[in-house]
Design an enzyme around this catalytic site. Structure first.
Site, short mmCIF file in Angstrom:
data_model
loop_
_atom_site.label_atom_id
_atom_site.label_comp_id
_atom_site.label_asym_id
_atom_site.label_seq_id
_atom_site.Cartn_x
_atom_site.Cartn_y
_atom_site.Cartn_z
N GLU A 189 32.09 44.17 41.43
CA GLU A 189 32.10 43.20 42.44
C GLU A 189 33.26 43.25 43.48
OE1 GLU A 189 29.07 42.10 42.90
OE2 GLU A 189 28.17 42.27 41.21
N CYS A 205 33.31 35.62 48.28
CA CYS A 205 33.11 36.90 48.29
C CYS A 205 31.78 37.27 49.35
CB CYS A 205 32.90 37.66 47.20
SG CYS A 205 31.77 36.69 46.05
P1 NAP Z 1 42.64 41.32 42.61
O1 NAP Z 1 44.06 41.10 42.90
O2 NAP Z 1 42.16 42.72 42.53
O3 NAP Z 1 42.60 40.74 41.08
C1 NAP Z 1 41.20 40.78 40.20
C2 NAP Z 1 41.61 40.56 38.84
O4 NAP Z 1 41.93 41.78 38.49
C3 NAP Z 1 42.73 39.44 38.51
O5 NAP Z 1 42.41 38.97 37.36
C4 NAP Z 1 43.90 40.45 38.35
O6 NAP Z 1 44.81 39.77 37.41
C5 NAP Z 1 43.34 41.65 37.76
N1 NAP Z 1 44.11 42.94 38.03
C6 NAP Z 1 45.16 43.03 38.79
N2 NAP Z 1 45.97 44.21 38.45
C7 NAP Z 1 44.93 44.69 37.59
C8 NAP Z 1 44.90 46.09 36.90
N3 NAP Z 1 45.90 46.92 37.30
N4 NAP Z 1 44.25 46.45 36.06
C9 NAP Z 1 43.23 45.31 35.61
N5 NAP Z 1 43.10 44.32 36.25
C10 NAP Z 1 44.10 44.04 37.14
O7 NAP Z 1 41.62 40.41 43.48
P2 NAP Z 1 41.82 39.24 43.92
O8 NAP Z 1 42.78 38.94 44.95
O9 NAP Z 1 41.85 38.21 42.80
O10 NAP Z 1 40.45 38.80 44.49
C11 NAP Z 1 40.02 38.60 45.93
C12 NAP Z 1 39.07 39.67 46.05
O11 NAP Z 1 37.95 39.51 45.42
C13 NAP Z 1 38.38 39.73 47.45
O12 NAP Z 1 38.47 40.90 48.14
C14 NAP Z 1 37.06 39.36 47.33
O13 NAP Z 1 36.00 39.92 48.30
C15 NAP Z 1 36.68 39.96 45.92
N6 NAP Z 1 35.67 39.21 45.19
C16 NAP Z 1 34.44 39.54 45.03
C17 NAP Z 1 33.38 38.87 44.60
C18 NAP Z 1 32.03 39.65 44.56
O14 NAP Z 1 31.34 38.91 43.60
N7 NAP Z 1 31.83 40.54 44.92
C19 NAP Z 1 33.66 37.56 44.10
C20 NAP Z 1 35.10 37.07 44.16
C21 NAP Z 1 36.03 37.84 44.87
P3 NAP Z 1 46.01 39.02 37.85
O15 NAP Z 1 45.54 37.88 38.42
O16 NAP Z 1 46.68 38.53 36.91
O17 NAP Z 1 46.58 39.87 38.87
#
Ligand code: NAP
Length: 520
Positions: A257, A296
């Site tokens: 997602e 999102c």
């Molecule tokens: P993110 O930076 O990609 O982080 C998401 C998750 O991935 C966090 O738990 C993060 O951990 C982890 N992570 C970071 N680097 C990683 C790696 N190398 N390997 C595995 N996991 C890793 O995203 P975000 O900033 O939290 O979220 C915002 C985005 O999510 C927005 O673009 C939004 O559109 C999207 N979103 C989508 C939905 C949907 O249902 N489609 C719902 C909510 C949000 P850490 O926090 O410890 O870095």
């Protein structure tokens, strides 16, 4: 130093080695708690969940597991006040926004408890009826769904620490698959506290629910062929998950997602005074401000006929101007904070990126913060942008590509009477979670649906007859599919019992009718 939250793995509460990462109050700037997963024996944690948690869950029937979900929901309900306090402190949310996350999670659990009860006391599910394989009906094929004998790893985004866990855990646990949740670090506190309450209540078998707070380092390396991983977050991190050897070499099933440029479309036949226009304005304003636009599913692009550009801009700006922004503890505040300074800077950068191709119709900076220090609080007022005319909408590529994850949306006018132009502009989002349609002509609305349903996980249609009934553009209901193709990640979640497919394997059983009759 503030409290270091322990992780729960292999049936034990264990703190990581070292001081960990601090979580902050985004309004006051104070440190709240710390998280750390360093030094955990991840291999043992995954093996314990896979073998102990999985075996114990699979020994139960769907109806028994559904009853557990109902009990989990009751525990969360009983501790709801504490969750509201944590959310206000760590996520900067006003009560209504906390409800979307906390109560949304509890509601989703309750929905799956009911759906699961109806599945009854069985250990696997039939998929359709048996079909004969030749002229003689004696030898047939029956498809079945069996729970996978692996773990479900959830790597979640920061914006829904409660709902993001339970909307995935409910179908996983109902399926008989143990869960390991790795919440986003910035808002991990609420997830950790909920897991603690559920573990302490002793409802689930040991190993059915584990939590690892802190860095994701090494988690993907633990996955084995029958495990699944569900990721919610940015497109960049999603690409890392998809290209991990667990996925490319071991066929670990993955659900993504990611980000999404969701839209709202006003049909060309609507006039300035029509009720559909008022409904669109109300919904867009709500979508921009709920959870400070950190959803999102939030509306990012608003497609309207160019003749209505000024009227819609004025109506929306007037509505947004009434939004009081600031400290969520102040009763007069309607919109709290972004979750941290990183997100605050990301929204500022996103606005700067869109600026050359848009005009500012309502400026978030016109909102004075209530009870909050603008130098410390990560609060931003709602900002409405616009591309002014149809030619501007064609030229502005950035509004179709850049998701500003905050209270920001862009008015995107299309040529008067030209629905194909509007559809082409929407499709420039390259696949979204949801679009909403606004109009009063049922047949015109229905004609648009197949034009957009291939590129959207959900279409939310708002006509005057459902003005008081519809569930909201951005609200993810467990009965409906959540996820979207292309840019949105290509994932599928929820959708009632459809969500269970991800946690099951489908097999074709070819056997005599006598054997198949005994298969239950
Ligand atoms: P993110 O930076 O990609 O982080 C998401 C998750 O991935 C966090 O738990 C993060 O951990 C982890 N992570 C970071 N680097 C990683 C790696 N190398 N390997 C595995 N996991 C890793 O995203 P975000 O900033 O939290 O979220 C915002 C985005 O999510 C927005 O673009 C939004 O559109 C999207 N979103 C989508 C939905 C949907 O249902 N489609 C719902 C909510 C949000 P850490 O926090 O410890 O870095």
């Amino acid at each position: 130093m503030t409290e270091l939250l322990p992780n729960y793995v292999a049936g034990q509460w264990l703190s990581g080695k070292g001081t960990g990462t601090a979580l902050h109050d985004p309004v006051l700037g104070t440190e709240l708690v710390r998280v750390n997963a360093e030094g955990l024996d991840l291999a043992a944690a995954f093996a314990f969940a896979r073998h102990n948690g999985g075996a114990a869950l699979r020994a139960l029937t769907y109806a028994q597991r559904a009853a557990m979900l109902g009990a989990v929901g009751k525990v969360l309900q009983a501790n709801r006040d504490a969750y509201y306090e944590i959310s206000t402190a760590n996520c900067g949310t006003v009560k209504n926004d906390t409800a979307v996350d906390v109560d949304g999670g509890i509601y989703t659990l309750g929905t799956y408890a009911k759906l699961g009860e109806a599945l009854g006391d069985v250990h696997f599910m039939h998929d359709g009826d048996a079909t004969r394989l030749g002229k003689d009906p004696l030898f047939q094929t029956q498809h079945v769904y069996t729970p996978t004998r692996g773990v479900a790893l959830f790597i979640n985004a920061f914006n829904f620490p409660s709902w993001g866990l339970w909307e995935k855990a409910a179908p996983a646990l109902l399926s008989g698959v143990p869960v390991i949740i790795k919440p986003a670090t910035a808002t991990a506190w609420l997830t950790q506290r909920m897991v603690k309450d559920v573990v302490d209540a002793g409802i689930l078998p040991v190993g059915a629910l584990s939590i690892i707070c802190g860095s994701a380092d090494g988690l993907m390396d633990q996955l084995e062929p029958f495990d699944v991983v569900s990721f919610t977050g940015s497109a960049q991190t999603a690409a890392l998950i998809r290209s991990h050897p667990a996925v490319t070499h071991k066929s670990v099933r993955v659900n993504i997602e990611a980000d999404s440029l969701n839209s709202a479309l006003l049909l060309p036949t609507e006039t300035r005074d029509s009720e559909a226009v008022a409904l669109l304005v109300k919904e867009v304003a709500r979508e921009m401000t709920v959870k400070s636009g950190q959803k999102c599913t939030a509306i990012r692009r608003v497609l309207i006929p160019e003749s209505l550009y000024d009227a819609v801009a004025q109506a929306l700006s007037a509505r947004l101007a009434k939004t009081t922004v600031g400290n969520p503890r102040n009763e007069s505040v309607r919109m709290g904070a972004l979750v941290n300074r990183v997100q605050f800077n990301s929204v500022s950068d996103g606005l700067a990126y869109l600026q050359p191709q848009t005009e500012r119709l309502h400026d978030g900076q016109s909102h004075a913060l209530v009870d909050a220090d603008p130098l410390i609080a990560c609060c931003v007022g709602p900002t409405l942008l616009g591309t002014r005319d149809a030619a501007g909408s064609d030229a502005a590529d950035r509004v179709h590509d850049e998701e500003v994850f905050g209270p920001v949306a862009t008015l995107v006018p299309y040529r008067n009477g030209d629905i194909d132009h509007a559809l082409a502009l929407i499709r420039r989002g390259q696949g979204s979670l949801v679009t909403s349609l606004y109009g009063s002509d049922a047949s015109a609305l229905a004609r648009v649906i197949p034009e957009l349903s291939d590129s959207h996980g959900r279409l939310h249609v708002v006509s005057p007859d459902v003005a008081a009934l519809h569930t909201g553009h951005g609200n993810v209901m467990p009965q409906s599919l959540h996820g979207g193709p292309g840019r949105a990640g290509g994932g599928e979640e929820l959708g009632g019992l459809r969500a269970l497919n991800f946690y099951h394997r489908r097999s074709a059983i070819q056997a005599s009718t006598a054997v198949l009759a005994n298969l239950n």
